[in-house]
Write a protein that holds these residues in place. Sequence first.
Motif, mmCIF file in Angstrom:
data_model
loop_
_atom_site.group_PDB
_atom_site.id
_atom_site.type_symbol
_atom_site.label_atom_id
_atom_site.label_comp_id
_atom_site.label_asym_id
_atom_site.label_seq_id
_atom_site.Cartn_x
_atom_site.Cartn_y
_atom_site.Cartn_z
ATOM 1 N N MET A 47 -5.014 -70.026 37.939
ATOM 2 C CA MET A 47 -5.754 -71.213 38.402
ATOM 3 C C MET A 47 -6.787 -71.650 37.343
ATOM 4 O O MET A 47 -6.951 -72.842 37.073
ATOM 5 N N TYR A 86 -3.440 -64.339 40.390
ATOM 6 C CA TYR A 86 -3.382 -65.761 40.775
ATOM 7 C C TYR A 86 -4.610 -66.553 40.281
ATOM 8 O O TYR A 86 -4.466 -67.638 39.708
ATOM 9 N N VAL A 114 -11.156 -77.362 57.384
ATOM 10 C CA VAL A 114 -10.572 -77.703 58.686
ATOM 11 C C VAL A 114 -10.009 -76.409 59.275
ATOM 12 O O VAL A 114 -9.320 -75.656 58.586
ATOM 13 N N GLY A 133 -10.995 -77.890 48.658
ATOM 14 C CA GLY A 133 -11.607 -77.474 49.916
ATOM 15 C C GLY A 133 -12.465 -76.240 49.666
ATOM 16 O O GLY A 133 -12.370 -75.593 48.610
ATOM 17 N N GLY A 157 -5.493 -80.236 56.997
ATOM 18 C CA GLY A 157 -6.549 -79.563 56.231
ATOM 19 C C GLY A 157 -6.456 -79.903 54.759
ATOM 20 O O GLY A 157 -7.450 -80.273 54.132
ATOM 21 N N ASN A 158 -5.251 -79.816 54.188
ATOM 22 C CA ASN A 158 -5.064 -80.189 52.776
ATOM 23 C C ASN A 158 -5.462 -81.651 52.562
ATOM 24 O O ASN A 158 -6.090 -81.997 51.559
ATOM 25 N N ASP A 211 -12.337 -73.245 50.601
ATOM 26 C CA ASP A 211 -11.695 -71.935 50.371
ATOM 27 C C ASP A 211 -11.450 -71.620 48.896
ATOM 28 O O ASP A 211 -11.176 -70.469 48.553
ATOM 29 N N GLN A 212 -11.529 -72.630 48.018
ATOM 30 C CA GLN A 212 -11.238 -72.382 46.597
ATOM 31 C C GLN A 212 -12.487 -72.097 45.767
ATOM 32 O O GLN A 212 -12.404 -71.864 44.562
ATOM 33 N N ASP A 214 -4.926 -73.410 34.676
ATOM 34 C CA ASP A 214 -4.535 -74.774 35.072
ATOM 35 C C ASP A 214 -5.613 -75.778 34.675
ATOM 36 O O ASP A 214 -5.327 -76.838 34.123
ATOM 37 N N LYS A 233 -0.922 -74.103 55.737
ATOM 38 C CA LYS A 233 0.513 -74.417 55.701
ATOM 39 C C LYS A 233 1.336 -73.208 56.091
ATOM 40 O O LYS A 233 2.438 -73.320 56.580
ATOM 41 N N MET A 240 -7.096 -73.861 58.917
ATOM 42 C CA MET A 240 -5.767 -74.441 59.118
ATOM 43 C C MET A 240 -4.972 -74.224 57.837
ATOM 44 O O MET A 240 -5.482 -74.513 56.755
ATOM 45 N N GLN A 300 -0.219 -76.106 46.373
ATOM 46 C CA GLN A 300 0.998 -75.297 46.364
ATOM 47 C C GLN A 300 2.095 -75.954 47.201
ATOM 48 O O GLN A 300 1.814 -76.387 48.326
HETATM 49 P P1 TYM Z 1 -3.622 -74.955 48.598
HETATM 50 O O1 TYM Z 1 -2.236 -75.391 48.295
HETATM 51 O O2 TYM Z 1 -3.828 -73.832 49.539
HETATM 52 O O3 TYM Z 1 -4.452 -76.178 49.172
HETATM 53 C C1 TYM Z 1 -4.570 -77.409 48.472
HETATM 54 C C2 TYM Z 1 -5.942 -78.001 48.684
HETATM 55 O O4 TYM Z 1 -6.224 -78.142 50.085
HETATM 56 C C3 TYM Z 1 -7.461 -77.488 50.406
HETATM 57 N N1 TYM Z 1 -7.341 -76.921 51.749
HETATM 58 C C4 TYM Z 1 -8.167 -77.183 52.757
HETATM 59 N N2 TYM Z 1 -9.256 -77.975 52.852
HETATM 60 C C5 TYM Z 1 -9.878 -78.039 54.046
HETATM 61 N N3 TYM Z 1 -9.474 -77.344 55.158
HETATM 62 C C6 TYM Z 1 -8.386 -76.542 55.100
HETATM 63 N N4 TYM Z 1 -7.994 -75.879 56.180
HETATM 64 C C7 TYM Z 1 -7.688 -76.429 53.865
HETATM 65 N N5 TYM Z 1 -6.582 -75.732 53.470
HETATM 66 C C8 TYM Z 1 -6.404 -76.039 52.170
HETATM 67 C C9 TYM Z 1 -7.615 -76.390 49.348
HETATM 68 O O5 TYM Z 1 -8.959 -76.010 49.214
HETATM 69 C C10 TYM Z 1 -7.065 -77.080 48.125
HETATM 70 O O6 TYM Z 1 -8.062 -77.879 47.526
HETATM 71 N N6 TYM Z 1 -5.135 -72.305 44.669
HETATM 72 C C11 TYM Z 1 -4.975 -73.639 45.171
HETATM 73 C C12 TYM Z 1 -4.114 -74.523 44.301
HETATM 74 C C13 TYM Z 1 -4.505 -74.589 42.868
HETATM 75 C C14 TYM Z 1 -5.615 -75.293 42.334
HETATM 76 C C15 TYM Z 1 -5.555 -75.047 40.934
HETATM 77 C C16 TYM Z 1 -6.632 -76.055 42.885
HETATM 78 C C17 TYM Z 1 -3.849 -73.995 41.843
HETATM 79 N N7 TYM Z 1 -4.482 -74.292 40.663
HETATM 80 C C18 TYM Z 1 -6.514 -75.583 40.083
HETATM 81 C C19 TYM Z 1 -7.585 -76.590 42.024
HETATM 82 C C20 TYM Z 1 -7.527 -76.357 40.639
HETATM 83 C C21 TYM Z 1 -4.331 -73.561 46.548
HETATM 84 O O7 TYM Z 1 -3.698 -72.606 46.906
HETATM 85 O O8 TYM Z 1 -4.434 -74.693 47.246
#
Ligand code: TYM
Length: 333
Positions: free
Chosen positions: A130, A126, A185, A145, A17-18, A147-148, A133, A197, A195, A9
């Motif tokens: 996804m 949401y 992370v 990561g 983390g990302n 969380d997904q 997508d 954004k 962690m 996003q």
């Molecule tokens: P988003 O934008 O929150 O994060 C992008 C990617 O970073 C990973 N991530 C982390 N990994 C480790 N530690 C952390 N603290 C951390 N924070 C974020 C997320 O797991 C992600 O891989 N819904 C998704 C975006 C999305 C998506 C999709 C992903 C939309 N469509 C289709 C995969 C497939 C999201 O909000 O990611």
Amino acid sequence: MQRVFSGIQPSGIPTLGNYLGAIRHWVPMMNTHECIYCVVDLHAITQPFDPATLAVQTREMAAALMACGVAPERCVLFVQSHVHAHARLAWIFNCVARIGWLNRMTQFKDKAGKDRENAGAGLYVYPNLMAADILAYHATRVPVGEDQKQHLELANDIAQKFNHDFGEEFFPSIEPIIQGVAARVMSLRDGTKKMSKSDPSDQARINLTDDADTIALKIRRAKTDAEPLPSELAGLEGRAEAKNLVGIMASITDRQPQEVLREHAGQGFGTFKGALTDVLVSHLGPIQQEMRRLLADPAAVDAGLRLGAEKASAIAEPIVCRAEKLVGFLPRS
Ligand code: TYM
């Protein structure tokens, strides 16, 4: 060759983390898979956002990905709203997914907070977007990561129900790829929170664009405890913040946490944090330089994204048209 899809996003600067949880794994996959990576702006408007900065943030996110090695000529890199197939398939999935399934999503509960009645309907559906997508490309591998994970399980439920309802093995099943010690992370201020954004405190995260002084300050202020680093992993049990910093060090230097402990056992956090800052600054410096270079020519970034949108549409359009046909829509003549 297996097809990979992942997204991020544009809701702020990417965090460490990302980077460690996802983006860093996207790059080597381009050698072995057909990779499709997306800046998901449709997702970004499901929570409060500023229309005056969304476009800039979207371009910055694309530039950040490119600077991390997601080269537009070696994969498909594009902006979600540029490819209409996502929204079309998402609508079908809104009608396939069950409300009971969405009610189980922990991320909705976290993001909607206490005032759930007042959350946007887009935030609720949401996970259906996804699923669209990924499935609009018949992608089967999704590097993310931790969380997904729940969202990807739901995507598989949607694919199965679509196949069942419309009588064909049309959508494949999806395999989440959750890799490494940094798949989750944690916040620098609270080892029980991830962690993010969008954390209100900038001190809780390292942004990929933070300069050396900011990184040093944030790491120095990161919450820890008074014990020195142990020599064995067991010594990190119940010490969430210490474990997080060791995990970050391990991930960024491509080692296992045990190897990090072997090198730093007995050190206090003052010394360890100095070493971690040095590693972070030298790793992120070249990425930041490349990002600045790319953003000096925004038209070139946009041209890369235009090419990506064309490649993405060419793959998704026939798949989504076929899904629409299975649902029974009258084809446009
Ligand atoms: P988003 O934008 O929150 O994060 C992008 C990617 O970073 C990973 N991530 C982390 N990994 C480790 N530690 C952390 N603290 C951390 N924070 C974020 C997320 O797991 C992600 O891989 N819904 C998704 C975006 C999305 C998506 C999709 C992903 C939309 N469509 C289709 C995969 C497939 C999201 O909000 O990611």
